[in-house]
Design a protein around this motif. Structure first.
Motif, short mmCIF file in Angstrom:
data_model
loop_
_atom_site.label_atom_id
_atom_site.label_comp_id
_atom_site.label_asym_id
_atom_site.label_seq_id
_atom_site.Cartn_x
_atom_site.Cartn_y
_atom_site.Cartn_z
N THR A 245 0.86 -1.18 0.00
CA THR A 245 0.00 0.00 0.00
C THR A 245 0.90 1.23 0.00
O THR A 245 2.08 1.17 0.34
CB THR A 245 -0.93 0.03 1.22
OG1 THR A 245 -0.13 0.16 2.42
CG2 THR A 245 -1.77 -1.22 1.31
N PRO B 90 -2.10 -3.61 4.32
CA PRO B 90 -2.05 -4.48 3.13
C PRO B 90 -2.86 -5.75 3.36
O PRO B 90 -2.81 -6.37 4.41
CB PRO B 90 -0.55 -4.80 3.01
CG PRO B 90 0.15 -3.73 3.78
CD PRO B 90 -0.77 -3.38 4.90
N SER C 219 -4.94 -5.89 -1.91
CA SER C 219 -4.05 -4.78 -2.26
C SER C 219 -3.23 -5.15 -3.49
O SER C 219 -3.17 -6.32 -3.89
CB SER C 219 -3.12 -4.49 -1.08
OG SER C 219 -3.85 -4.19 0.09
#
Length: 264
Positions: free
Chosen positions: A146, A153, A157
């Motif tokens: 991220t 995350p 993601s």
């Protein structure tokens, strides 16, 4: 550091040396094993707060690089308690990678996701390996990244397919005593309470070796089988005065350790 205690009972000299064991606070002073300092898991730094991440972003010119992990490289480690192993290594990345979680596989079996943290006061990173995952050959990756500290995350993601090379996590030796007794021209040796941390508890380290120092280095004189309580049977040999130690050998699942040296 372990403390040596010396007692003399008539003609009998008794010397005990506790195993020189790595701990989170002291592992840096142990040069024999690949056991790095243990970073603080209480106040982790995310990748976005790492100095190299800020430098990478400030150096961007024109089109910004896409967030990407270009390399994962982590060193073998060992578990010494329920907190697991703090495995240290390097995570090279481009772009605005602020947080990342990576998949963990042990002996080819998926175990879960772990966050890649930035080690404090260091340019290295680390992951926390759960003790319940056991010992074996470990590979990290793929990872999920991220670009914000507020975004955790997940598998939803953006995915990065980079994988680490294979490294090992072993069970670490946690305690034990080497008893060496001289009586006249004979020496009697014994391992007492020699344990390692396995999964969720301390268990016997299984085997140890009595070694003597010679002009050729340390030579194993006797293999000792350790019972469930970590004790071995006593072994006696007629010998002169030498330097001795107890060694727990490293195996595919156990990271060994040496006792302090006794001279008797």
């Amino acid at each position: 550091m372990p403390v040596l205690s010396l007692r003399r009972l008539g003609v009998v000299g008794l010397l005990t040396a506790t195993l020189a064991l790595p701990t989170p606070a002291a592992v840096a002073s142990t040069s024999t094993f690949d056991t790095p300092d243990q970073p603080s898991a209480q106040a982790p730094q995310y990748l976005g707060s790492a100095p190299q991440a800020r430098v990478a972003r400030s150096a961007e010119v024109g089109t910004a690089a896409a967030p990407d992990i270009t390399k994962l490289s982590f060193a073998s480690s060992a578990t010494y308690g329920p907190e697991g192993a703090y495995v240290e290594g390097r995570a090279h990345f481009t772009g605005n990678v602020v947080r990342a979680k990576t998949e963990v596989r042990v002996n080819g079996v998926y175990k879960g996701l772990v966050e890649i943290f930035q080690a404090k006061d260091s340019d290295k990173q680390f992951v926390v390996y759960k003790s319940g995952w056991g010992a074996g050959k470990v590979v990290l990756g793929p990872s999920y990244i991220t670009e914000s500290l507020d975004q955790e995350p997940t598998t939803a993601s953006p995915k990065d397919t980079t994988k680490s090379g294979e490294f090992r996590v072993r069970y670490g030796v946690t305690r034990g005593t080497f008893s060496a007794v001289r009586k006249g021209g004979s020496m009697t040796f014994k391992g007492v309470g020699v344990k390692m941390y396995k999964i969720h508890k301390e268990v016997s380290a299984e085997r140890a070796e009595v070694q003597v120092k010679t002009s050729r280095g340390w030579v194993t004189k006797k293999f000792l089988k350790l019972a469930a309580n970590g004790n071995s049977v006593s072994w006696t040999i007629r010998t002169g005065k030498h330097y001795w130690r107890l060694r727990v050998p490293t195996s595919t699942t156990r990271l060994g350790s040496n006792s302090e040296v006794v001279h008797l």
